[in-house]
Motif scaffolding. Structure first.
Motif, mmCIF file in Angstrom:
data_model
loop_
_atom_site.group_PDB
_atom_site.id
_atom_site.type_symbol
_atom_site.label_atom_id
_atom_site.label_comp_id
_atom_site.label_asym_id
_atom_site.label_seq_id
_atom_site.Cartn_x
_atom_site.Cartn_y
_atom_site.Cartn_z
ATOM 1 N N GLY A 93 -9.363 4.049 1.248
ATOM 2 C CA GLY A 93 -9.009 3.841 -0.148
ATOM 3 C C GLY A 93 -8.764 2.372 -0.455
ATOM 4 N N PRO A 94 -8.672 2.028 -1.745
ATOM 5 C CA PRO A 94 -8.505 0.625 -2.130
ATOM 6 C C PRO A 94 -7.153 0.053 -1.696
ATOM 7 N N GLY A 95 -7.171 -1.223 -1.367
ATOM 8 C CA GLY A 95 -5.932 -1.933 -1.076
ATOM 9 C C GLY A 95 -5.569 -2.070 0.383
ATOM 10 N N TYR A 96 -6.104 -1.197 1.233
ATOM 11 C CA TYR A 96 -5.747 -1.250 2.651
ATOM 12 C C TYR A 96 -6.547 -2.337 3.381
ATOM 13 N N LYS A 97 -5.842 -3.269 3.990
ATOM 14 C CA LYS A 97 -6.456 -4.295 4.832
ATOM 15 C C LYS A 97 -6.037 -3.987 6.270
ATOM 16 N N VAL A 118 0.841 -1.201 0.000
ATOM 17 C CA VAL A 118 0.000 0.000 0.000
ATOM 18 C C VAL A 118 0.874 1.248 0.000
ATOM 19 N N LYS A 119 0.262 2.352 -0.414
ATOM 20 C CA LYS A 119 0.935 3.638 -0.363
ATOM 21 C C LYS A 119 0.958 4.138 1.086
ATOM 22 N N PRO A 120 1.950 4.948 1.450
ATOM 23 C CA PRO A 120 1.976 5.488 2.815
ATOM 24 C C PRO A 120 0.717 6.299 3.109
ATOM 25 N N PRO A 121 -0.057 5.932 4.113
ATOM 26 C CA PRO A 121 -1.269 6.704 4.435
ATOM 27 C C PRO A 121 -0.897 7.999 5.161
ATOM 28 N N ALA A 122 -1.488 9.089 4.728
ATOM 29 C CA ALA A 122 -1.221 10.381 5.380
ATOM 30 C C ALA A 122 -2.228 10.668 6.485
ATOM 31 N N SER A 123 -3.328 9.945 6.482
ATOM 32 C CA SER A 123 -4.373 10.166 7.484
ATOM 33 C C SER A 123 -5.142 8.869 7.669
ATOM 34 N N PHE A 124 -5.964 8.826 8.704
ATOM 35 C CA PHE A 124 -6.812 7.653 8.899
ATOM 36 C C PHE A 124 -7.852 7.548 7.792
ATOM 37 N N ALA A 125 -8.294 8.669 7.267
ATOM 38 C CA ALA A 125 -9.272 8.642 6.180
ATOM 39 C C ALA A 125 -8.717 7.941 4.939
ATOM 40 N N ASP A 126 -7.407 8.014 4.748
ATOM 41 C CA ASP A 126 -6.787 7.342 3.594
ATOM 42 C C ASP A 126 -7.014 5.846 3.622
ATOM 43 N N LEU A 127 -7.246 5.297 4.792
ATOM 44 C CA LEU A 127 -7.416 3.850 4.909
ATOM 45 C C LEU A 127 -8.699 3.360 4.256
ATOM 46 N N THR A 154 9.832 -4.299 5.077
ATOM 47 C CA THR A 154 8.440 -4.709 4.909
ATOM 48 C C THR A 154 7.468 -4.024 5.867
ATOM 49 N N TRP A 155 7.992 -3.132 6.721
ATOM 50 C CA TRP A 155 7.080 -2.476 7.675
ATOM 51 C C TRP A 155 7.563 -1.064 7.970
ATOM 52 N N LYS A 156 6.675 -0.100 7.795
ATOM 53 C CA LYS A 156 6.968 1.303 8.067
ATOM 54 C C LYS A 156 5.945 1.843 9.059
ATOM 55 N N VAL A 157 6.247 2.979 9.641
ATOM 56 C CA VAL A 157 5.380 3.574 10.665
ATOM 57 C C VAL A 157 5.161 5.043 10.373
ATOM 58 N N THR A 158 3.932 5.484 10.559
ATOM 59 C CA THR A 158 3.643 6.912 10.451
ATOM 60 C C THR A 158 2.664 7.316 11.544
ATOM 61 N N ILE A 159 2.804 8.553 12.006
ATOM 62 C CA ILE A 159 1.851 9.143 12.954
ATOM 63 C C ILE A 159 1.142 10.264 12.206
ATOM 64 N N PRO A 160 -0.125 10.091 11.862
ATOM 65 C CA PRO A 160 -0.826 11.100 11.066
ATOM 66 C C PRO A 160 -0.798 12.478 11.710
ATOM 67 N N ASN A 211 -2.355 -5.585 6.090
ATOM 68 C CA ASN A 211 -1.161 -4.862 5.619
ATOM 69 C C ASN A 211 -1.069 -3.487 6.271
ATOM 70 N N VAL A 212 -2.005 -3.226 7.168
ATOM 71 C CA VAL A 212 -2.005 -2.006 7.980
ATOM 72 C C VAL A 212 -2.430 -2.383 9.397
ATOM 73 N N VAL A 213 -1.658 -1.939 10.393
ATOM 74 C CA VAL A 213 -2.010 -2.192 11.792
ATOM 75 C C VAL A 213 -1.992 -0.868 12.539
ATOM 76 N N ILE A 214 -3.103 -0.582 13.207
ATOM 77 C CA ILE A 214 -3.207 0.627 14.023
ATOM 78 C C ILE A 214 -2.877 0.239 15.457
ATOM 79 N N ALA A 215 -1.790 0.802 15.995
ATOM 80 C CA ALA A 215 -1.320 0.421 17.335
ATOM 81 C C ALA A 215 -0.408 1.519 17.867
ATOM 82 N N TRP A 216 -0.014 1.393 19.133
ATOM 83 C CA TRP A 216 0.945 2.342 19.698
ATOM 84 C C TRP A 216 2.228 2.323 18.892
ATOM 85 N N ASP A 217 2.865 3.472 18.774
ATOM 86 C CA ASP A 217 4.026 3.564 17.888
ATOM 87 C C ASP A 217 5.190 2.686 18.331
#
Length: 356
Positions: A178-182, A167-176, A253-259, A234-240
């Motif tokens: 979009g297509p492809g995010y599990k 998936v593309k790097p999500p910039a916000s929770f709303a981006d999730l 295979t794993w990156k982290v972002t804080i919106p 392919n996306v996990v929402i959790a503490w950083d």
């Protein structure tokens, strides 16, 4: 006074012959020390020195901790370092217990110390012994109870971990949406503090939680068949700190972002059980956790040490490890207790109906 000036002053006193003998000095210091009080509200008041506190704790011989998974914020190394340093056996009780379970089981399991979410600690402050660690002044006022009932040791931000291959790097929770995010939460938000934080982060609007909007986002993901479990996501929402540890182990295979629009933070706080069977060891544990060594060990587990800012100013923070933490978009937004209570009430009413 500098070290050089101190040495010079000591040399002058020695050459003048006006100083007391080392034996007399030691005797005077011993007379001026307070009697050992294992229930004291500070190290100075109850023990006088760290050595005397450590001796009292060693005589007790054991420490009971609860709800400290060894992989959580590097607690395995923290526990082992403490045990080796002070020759104290650490009994690890129910590592996966929730904050509520810690308190519910306390009468039976008899933990000496607690590691709790702030909302649980606030509601149970009368069950804790008052104790102010030596670094008390370094702790921000809004993350400690003034008398020392509880005090934050480390914190973090709610984050989005993702597989950059999928998936593309999500910039916000709303981006999730979009297509492809599990997408997966770190547990059930009705039972897990981490999962609840994920829903609340997704609900943030201009620094204020809007629980209904968070629930709606996950309801849409559920309807689209893209709210899944951790093994398939392919996306996990959790503490950083959780996502950052995974990223450190699997950098490709794993990156982290804080919106930027959802910098929701949270702290875990420490407390001493009023009925602690090993009260000196409990106080020594707190001193260790809040020492530079303890705080840097927690940061090694990708947590954000509560004394981090003060340690940075003093030059004692592990800067190399600090640079590995996910980049934060700004100061954390901390939910108030009333906000958290209202959000939990809303989720109890609506989550099962709308998300299941």
């Amino acid at each position: 006074m500098t070290v050089r000036t101190c040495a010079a002053a000591a040399a002058i006193l020695a050459s003048a012959g006006c100083g007391a003998s080392s034996t007399d000095t030691a005797s005077t210091e011993a007379r001026n020390l307070p009697p050992i009080n294992t229930g004291a509200t500070s190290m100075k008041a109850g023990f006088g020195t760290m050595d005397r506190l450590a001796e009292a704790a060693k005589r007790e011989g054991e420490l009971n901790v609860i709800a400290l998974p060894r992989e959580w914020v590097n607690y395995g190394e923290v526990i082992d370092t403490f045990a080796d340093k002070y020759d104290i056996k650490v009994n690890e009780l129910e590592p996966t217990a929730s904050s509520k379970r810690e308190l519910d089981a306390a009468a039976q399991l008899k933990p000496d110390v607690f590691d709790l979410t702030m909302d649980v600690a606030v509601s149970a402050a009368d069950r804790f012994a008052r104790y102010q660690v030596q670094g008390w002044q370094d702790l921000p006022d809004h993350v400690k109870e003034p008398s020392g009932a509880w005090y934050a040791a480390y914190g973090g931000y709610m984050s989005i971990g993702y597989d950059p291959r999928a998936v593309k790097p999500p910039a916000s929770f709303a981006d999730l949406l979009g297509p492809g995010y599990k997408v997966a939460l770190d547990g059930d938000p009705l039972r897990s503090a981490s999962a609840f934080g994920g829903v609340m982060a997704a609900s943030m609007r201009s620094g204020t939680p809007q629980p209904q909007q968070g629930v709606e986002l996950f309801a849409k993901l559920k309807q689209a068949g893209r709210l899944t479990d951790l093994a398939k996501a392919n996306v996990v929402i959790a503490w950083d700190h959780l996502n950052a540890r995974r990223s450190a182990e699997h950098a490709d295979t794993w990156k982290v972002t804080i919106p930027r629009d959802a910098a929701l933070g949270g702290y875990h706080v420490q407390a001493i059980n009023k009925a602690a069977p090993h009260p000196a060891a409990a106080r020594l544990w707190q001193e260790f956790l809040f020492s530079d060594e303890g705080q840097n060990l927690l940061q090694k587990g990708y947590a954000r040490p509560v004394r981090g800012e003060a340690m940075l100013m003093k030059g004692t923070l592990d800067g190399e490890q600090a640079a590995k933490l996910p980049k934060a978009p700004g100061p954390p937004v901390l939910m108030t207790i009333p906000q958290a209570d209202a959000a939990k009430a809303y989720l109890r009413k609506e989550w099962s109906k709308k998300v299941g």
